[in-house]
Design an enzyme around this catalytic site. Sequence first.
Site, PDB file in Angstrom:
ATOM      1  NE  ARG A  53      -6.104   1.834  -0.092  1.00  0.00           N
ATOM      2  CZ  ARG A  53      -6.376   2.349   1.079  1.00  0.00           C
ATOM      3  NH1 ARG A  53      -5.505   2.297   2.041  1.00  0.00           N
ATOM      4  NH2 ARG A  53      -7.537   2.912   1.292  1.00  0.00           N
ATOM      5  CG  ASN A  97      -1.813   1.124   1.380  1.00  0.00           C
ATOM      6  OD1 ASN A  97      -1.815   2.015   0.526  1.00  0.00           O
ATOM      7  ND2 ASN A  97      -2.611   1.141   2.430  1.00  0.00           N
ATOM      8  CG  HIS A 132     -12.249   4.990   2.697  1.00  0.00           C
ATOM      9  ND1 HIS A 132     -12.772   6.173   3.180  1.00  0.00           N
ATOM     10  CD2 HIS A 132     -10.916   5.045   2.940  1.00  0.00           C
ATOM     11  CE1 HIS A 132     -11.789   6.911   3.685  1.00  0.00           C
ATOM     12  NE2 HIS A 132     -10.660   6.247   3.553  1.00  0.00           N
ATOM     13  N   GLY A 147      -8.454   9.388   7.050  1.00  0.00           N
ATOM     14  CA  GLY A 147      -9.388   9.621   5.942  1.00  0.00           C
ATOM     15  C   GLY A 147     -10.744   9.106   6.413  1.00  0.00           C
ATOM     16  N   GLY A 160     -13.520   5.129  14.632  1.00  0.00           N
ATOM     17  CA  GLY A 160     -14.701   4.275  14.819  1.00  0.00           C
ATOM     18  C   GLY A 160     -14.411   3.038  15.662  1.00  0.00           C
ATOM     19  CD  GLU A 161     -11.050  -0.613  13.393  1.00  0.00           C
ATOM     20  OE1 GLU A 161      -9.985  -0.957  13.955  1.00  0.00           O
ATOM     21  OE2 GLU A 161     -11.202  -0.657  12.164  1.00  0.00           O
ATOM     22  CG  ASN A 162      -8.856   2.313  18.114  1.00  0.00           C
ATOM     23  OD1 ASN A 162      -8.787   1.179  18.576  1.00  0.00           O
ATOM     24  ND2 ASN A 162      -8.316   2.651  16.958  1.00  0.00           N
ATOM     25  CD  GLU A 164      -8.498   0.218   4.158  1.00  0.00           C
ATOM     26  OE1 GLU A 164      -7.856   0.411   5.205  1.00  0.00           O
ATOM     27  OE2 GLU A 164      -8.831   1.136   3.396  1.00  0.00           O
ATOM     28  NE  ARG A 201      -7.550  12.979   2.732  1.00  0.00           N
ATOM     29  CZ  ARG A 201      -7.822  11.694   2.563  1.00  0.00           C
ATOM     30  NH1 ARG A 201      -8.812  11.312   1.780  1.00  0.00           N
ATOM     31  NH2 ARG A 201      -7.116  10.769   3.176  1.00  0.00           N
ATOM     32  CG  ASP A 214      -4.257  11.567  16.523  1.00  0.00           C
ATOM     33  OD1 ASP A 214      -5.255  11.194  17.172  1.00  0.00           O
ATOM     34  OD2 ASP A 214      -3.305  10.809  16.239  1.00  0.00           O
TER      35      ASP A 214
HETATM   36  P1  AMP Z   1      -6.762   5.239  10.521  1.00  0.00           P
HETATM   37  O1  AMP Z   1      -6.565   6.223   9.419  1.00  0.00           O
HETATM   38  O2  AMP Z   1      -7.925   4.331  10.330  1.00  0.00           O
HETATM   39  O3  AMP Z   1      -5.502   4.507  10.903  1.00  0.00           O
HETATM   40  O4  AMP Z   1      -7.136   6.105  11.810  1.00  0.00           O
HETATM   41  C1  AMP Z   1      -6.209   6.998  12.361  1.00  0.00           C
HETATM   42  C2  AMP Z   1      -6.939   7.976  13.252  1.00  0.00           C
HETATM   43  O5  AMP Z   1      -7.715   7.291  14.251  1.00  0.00           O
HETATM   44  C3  AMP Z   1      -5.965   8.834  14.081  1.00  0.00           C
HETATM   45  O6  AMP Z   1      -5.571   9.955  13.364  1.00  0.00           O
HETATM   46  C4  AMP Z   1      -6.800   9.189  15.266  1.00  0.00           C
HETATM   47  O7  AMP Z   1      -7.488  10.400  14.993  1.00  0.00           O
HETATM   48  C5  AMP Z   1      -7.835   8.105  15.388  1.00  0.00           C
HETATM   49  N1  AMP Z   1      -7.662   7.277  16.608  1.00  0.00           N
HETATM   50  C6  AMP Z   1      -6.911   6.174  16.757  1.00  0.00           C
HETATM   51  N2  AMP Z   1      -7.017   5.702  18.031  1.00  0.00           N
HETATM   52  C7  AMP Z   1      -7.865   6.527  18.677  1.00  0.00           C
HETATM   53  C8  AMP Z   1      -8.391   6.576  20.021  1.00  0.00           C
HETATM   54  N3  AMP Z   1      -8.077   5.687  20.935  1.00  0.00           N
HETATM   55  N4  AMP Z   1      -9.241   7.588  20.306  1.00  0.00           N
HETATM   56  C9  AMP Z   1      -9.567   8.506  19.374  1.00  0.00           C
HETATM   57  N5  AMP Z   1      -9.122   8.502  18.106  1.00  0.00           N
HETATM   58  C10 AMP Z   1      -8.282   7.535  17.765  1.00  0.00           C
END
Ligand code: AMP
Length: 398
Positions: free
Chosen positions: A92, A8, A180, A211, A329-331, A378, A240, A282
Amino acid sequence: METVLVINAGSSSLKFQLFGVAAAGDLQRLVKGLVDGVGTSPRMRALGVDGVPLIDQGYSHDHIPDLSAAAQLAGTWLSERQGFNLVAVGHRVVQGGPDHDQPLRVNESVLRNLERFVPLAPLHQPGNLEPIRMLLQSRPDLPQVACFDTGFHRGHTDVADYYALPRRFHGRGARRYGFHGLSYEYVSARLREVAPKIADQRVIVAHLGNGASMCAIFAGRSIETTMGFTALDGLPMGTRCGQIDPGVILYLMTETGMTATEIQDLLYRESGLKGLSGISSDVRDLLESDSPQAAFALDYFVYRVGLYAGTLAAALNGLDAFVFTAGIGENSALMRARIVENLAWLGAELDPVANAEGRLAISTSSSRIVLLVVPTDEELMIARHTLEVISKDTSGAK
Ligand code: AMP
């Protein structure tokens, strides 16, 4: 053991993962690595099974001047140190254009075709294609498969796919591709395993990471999504802008004298949560900050997820489930809780304990829509596609 390598490649970094192919065709992740700082101060890091560190090493710019060199570095390190028998590489590729709804094996003529889409994704497509070109030259015997971020959305109806421009512009490529797609495809497939009833119903998947986009999925097929011609549209993201009136761009060009490159930089790198907060892209930093601008950026994000939930629920003519995935969404239980507050009008009710524990199902039993957290993958999707494509090629050749 036979292995599939997934690449990727971004604009200055190259993520790679190596999957072992077990006897039944099951894939096992063996190595997860990254070469970043390409063009400035390159560094390769990789983790093995169970997150064991395998390498963390810096290189000179002369040694790794570009993404091809980064791909070569990763490939050489994997074959010398890890000693796996590589049977294919999956890539990718952000933009597959209007016609590619499926992954495909790359040869010189496919590569030339994909190069035609560079103007549609000038920041991402060149980096995606560079390692493919290098491997076609250095390892012409090694099967390579391109997997597209746009592919999953290619079944959209014309009313979803067109912009209201004179029709000839659609023919010239100005259409809503959506992105996505590999993440949405993976989550849809995962729903079949973990919530099979939901998988055939009306679902919104919210891919909320650096993203961010959302997708309306009915019976496993994308019918609408928030990104369009580029990965700028829709939700605000880390850096973005998300949805913006095109008149703003015209205004910036004519009234401020900004060049196209400056505007591109503004929209892709300086906007979104970073631009609104003035602090960080972040969400973790913004949640920790007590600055009112940080709070505003998060309010803006949550509000927009709610707005698009309405849009996508309308496209689906109702809603049965809302799925959170990707980094935020996951964390982040807190961000999920805040977003679900904005879905109350759809009948969503959060189970706070399940949400805090990050369980698969986070809605109450009386909630009118099912709320789920489904981690995306992915790279595994790309590895699966790659294996499928080369297996078909092999069986077709028999
Ligand atoms: P991804 O692009 O899917 O890897 O997501 C990265 C983004 O997830 C980071 O820039 C964070 O803003 C957010 N993130 C990751 N862990 C957490 C967490 N525990 N709480 C809030 N945001 C998180």
